[in-house]
Write an enzyme that holds these catalytic residues in place. Structure first.
Site, mmCIF file in Angstrom:
data_model
loop_
_atom_site.group_PDB
_atom_site.id
_atom_site.type_symbol
_atom_site.label_atom_id
_atom_site.label_comp_id
_atom_site.label_asym_id
_atom_site.label_seq_id
_atom_site.Cartn_x
_atom_site.Cartn_y
_atom_site.Cartn_z
ATOM 1 C CD GLU A 114 -3.095 -1.091 2.132
ATOM 2 O OE1 GLU A 114 -3.097 -0.182 2.976
ATOM 3 O OE2 GLU A 114 -3.914 -2.019 2.137
ATOM 4 C CG HIS A 228 -8.750 6.313 1.341
ATOM 5 N ND1 HIS A 228 -8.707 6.057 -0.014
ATOM 6 C CD2 HIS A 228 -8.197 5.231 1.945
ATOM 7 C CE1 HIS A 228 -8.150 4.858 -0.204
ATOM 8 N NE2 HIS A 228 -7.831 4.343 0.966
ATOM 9 N NE ARG A 274 -4.271 5.816 2.773
ATOM 10 C CZ ARG A 274 -4.850 4.975 3.589
ATOM 11 N NH1 ARG A 274 -5.494 5.427 4.646
ATOM 12 N NH2 ARG A 274 -4.812 3.691 3.367
ATOM 13 C CG HIS A 332 -9.924 6.751 5.343
ATOM 14 N ND1 HIS A 332 -10.948 5.862 5.110
ATOM 15 C CD2 HIS A 332 -8.811 5.993 5.553
ATOM 16 C CE1 HIS A 332 -10.469 4.626 5.181
ATOM 17 N NE2 HIS A 332 -9.179 4.676 5.465
ATOM 18 N NE ARG A 367 -4.824 5.735 9.409
ATOM 19 C CZ ARG A 367 -5.224 4.793 8.563
ATOM 20 N NH1 ARG A 367 -4.687 3.577 8.609
ATOM 21 N NH2 ARG A 367 -6.156 5.030 7.678
HETATM 22 C C1 SIN Z 1 -7.547 0.995 2.397
HETATM 23 O O1 SIN Z 1 -7.882 -0.179 2.261
HETATM 24 O O2 SIN Z 1 -7.165 1.702 1.471
HETATM 25 C C2 SIN Z 1 -7.652 1.611 3.755
HETATM 26 C C3 SIN Z 1 -6.597 1.121 4.629
HETATM 27 C C4 SIN Z 1 -6.315 2.131 5.705
HETATM 28 O O3 SIN Z 1 -6.986 3.139 5.792
HETATM 29 O O4 SIN Z 1 -5.352 1.932 6.435
#
Ligand code: SIN
Length: 502
Positions: A114, A228, A274, A332, A367
């Site tokens: 991610e 997000h 993000r 988010h 975060r």
């Molecule tokens: C996501 O699945 O993109 C969210 C994960 C997160 O907010 O840590």
């Protein structure tokens, strides 16, 4: 007033609350109160997964270093070291308790990549990881003696005596009840619902923060709200999340002219932090271009790896195998919250906090993806160790009468005005002028708000707006167009003292 005595009261039934309850039950009787159905929480909506250094080339130090760089100089390094150091054990516990993480064909835990992680380290259960963890914790809770979970029970105020927290006043079965206890844990989640666009569950109205602040608890980092980048741009709150893991598998953002625009904004392109991706999308939108997530290159793998997202998109008549998905940023995660130490202790004896409601300092100004479920697991266990040592403080007699919570009316124009104000003036791109305007509007709205939940939302919105005004720089998720760069003089956390009356 009805009184129910117990050892520990936990407000909130997401990952942090349930984890704290399971560990605390070894030391006394636990009552969990939650204002809606127990499963209506952000945990159950979490798609991506849990970050932990369990892969071959990974280590807690590398996870620490990624978390610190995402946090943009505002993390508390000691707390991050605990988080990443205790992560592998927390995963081991979940496996022992029965969580079904995905495994590779060769029998290793499957790891996803991610944004802002230097390698793949996110454990997952398809694209429904939070729901799987929540289900497992809830099942374990039902098999554990000494825990009662009371849904539809609304925490109204904390009770205090001589600076100690002695319990919670709550509306339970239509009656104001004093849950008298030797320890209270606030694990009531975030506040996304104060914004016009959010991925957060409907109960996420910042109650835990408002309660703590009124009782005199110190808050911190409130200006840092994480947006997000990719919520589905269809429907109303909560907007459906298109997990960052989709970009981790190779999907790319494109604008309505078909251009892959992220490489022009950041060297990590679609997997940039993000805040960078969210601002890039806002920039495209402000120049009149719509934004889409193009996952067509994933082919049939999309439906296998992301069955929940696939099903939901098909329900919106969007076929992600053949067409790009319309996306928009949305509020988010509340990074700030009730200031705690590494054991979840606040400045009020007997009052602890964990999960999204708490600010342990692990997230800094931004975060790292998939560190939030982890935070609930690690600090949920740590607060239980403090609870074990607490003794009963004598509660003061409670007032015979206390106003009940009037239910929030989703059609209330003051709610819409609050959400519009927060989205347009305290959102992804802020400036002093817009923040001042928002402060005035919120004050006016608060003057007429008798409804308890709306009152809490407005209180939290005002605290966030004032924290954003008081940070004249840009850092992580807090971006001010009038102060667009970070200022070393502001590389510190920003504490907000608690207020002692409502
Ligand atoms: C996501 O699945 O993109 C969210 C994960 C997160 O907010 O840590």
């Amino acid at each position: 007033m009805r009184v129910i005595e117990t050892d520990f009261v936990i407000v909130g039934a997401g990952i942090a609350g349930l984890t704290a309850a399971l560990w605390a039950a070894q030391h006394g009787e636990v009552i969990i109160i939650t204002k809606d159905q127990a499963h209506n929480c952000n945990t159950a909506l979490a798609q991506g997964g849990v970050a932990a250094a369990v892969g071959k080339n990974d280590s807690p130090e590398l996870h620490l270093s990624d978390t610190l760089s995402a946090g943009a100089g505002a993390c508390r390094p000691d707390a991050v070291r605990l988080l990443t150091g205790e992560a592998p054990q927390a995963i081991q516990t979940l496996l022992e308790w029965g969580v079904q993480f995905d495994f590779t064909e060769t029998g290793e835990l499957a790891l996803a990549r991610e944004g802002a992680h230097s390698l793949a380290r996110v454990l997952h259960h398809g694209d429904n990881t939070g729901a799987e963890i929540w289900r497992t914790l809830y099942q374990k809770l039902q098999q554990t003696a000494g825990i009662s979970l009371l849904p539809h029970t609304y925490a109204l105020e904390l009770s205090l005596n001589q600076g100690c927290c002695t319990g919670v006043l709550a509306e339970f079965q239509g009656e104001i009840t004093h849950f008298s206890s030797r320890g209270v844990v606030l694990a009531a989640g975030g506040c996304g619902q104060i914004f016009g666009r959010t991925t957060n569950s409907s109960p996420s109205t910042g109650d835990g923060l408002a309660l703590a602040w009124r009782a005199g608890a110190e808050l911190t980092d409130l200006e840092f709200i994480q947006f997000h980048p990719t919520a589905l741009d269809r429907g109303s709150n909560p907007l459906f999340l298109i997990s960052e893991a989709v970009r981790g598998e190779g999907a790319v953002l494109v604008n309505s002219q078909g251009a892959k625009f992220m490489p022009a904004y950041h060297p990590m392109a679609d997997l940039a932090p993000r805040d960078v991706v969210s601002r890039a999308i806002v920039q495209e939108q402000s120049e009149g271009r719509e934004v889409f997530l193009d996952a067509t290159a994933l082919g049939a793998k999309f439906a296998r790896r992301f069955p929940n997202i696939y099903r939901t998109l098909v329900g919106y008549n969007i076929d992600p195998l053949h067409q790009p998905i319309p996306v928009t940023p949305a509020a988010h995660f509340m990074i700030g919250g009730i200031k705690t130490d590494s054991w979840g202790q606040t400045n009020i004896r007997g009052l602890l906090a964990c999960g999204e409601t708490a600010a342990t300092g692990v997230h800094g100004a931004n975060r790292l993806a998939s560190n939030s479920l982890l935070e609930g697991l690690v600090f949920g266990r740590r607060v239980a160790l403090v609870l074990a040592r607490l003794e009963h403080a004598r509660p003061l007699p409670q007032p015979a009468e206390f106003p009940g919570a009037k239910a929030l009316d989703p059609g209330d124009p003051r709610l819409t005005a609050l959400q519009d104000t927060m989205w347009s003036k305290v959102g992804i791109i802020r400036d002093g002028h817009k923040l001042e305007e928002a402060s005035r509007t919120l004050l006016e709205l608060q003057a007429g708000a008798e409804d308890f939940e709306l009152h809490n939302m407005l209180q939290v919105a005002r605290l966030i707006t004032s924290a954003a005004l008081n940070r004249p720089e840009s850092r992580g998720s807090h971006f001010r167009s009038d102060y667009p760069v970070s200022n070393l003089a502001w590389q510190h956390r920003h504490f907000v003292p608690g207020r002692f009356s409502a």
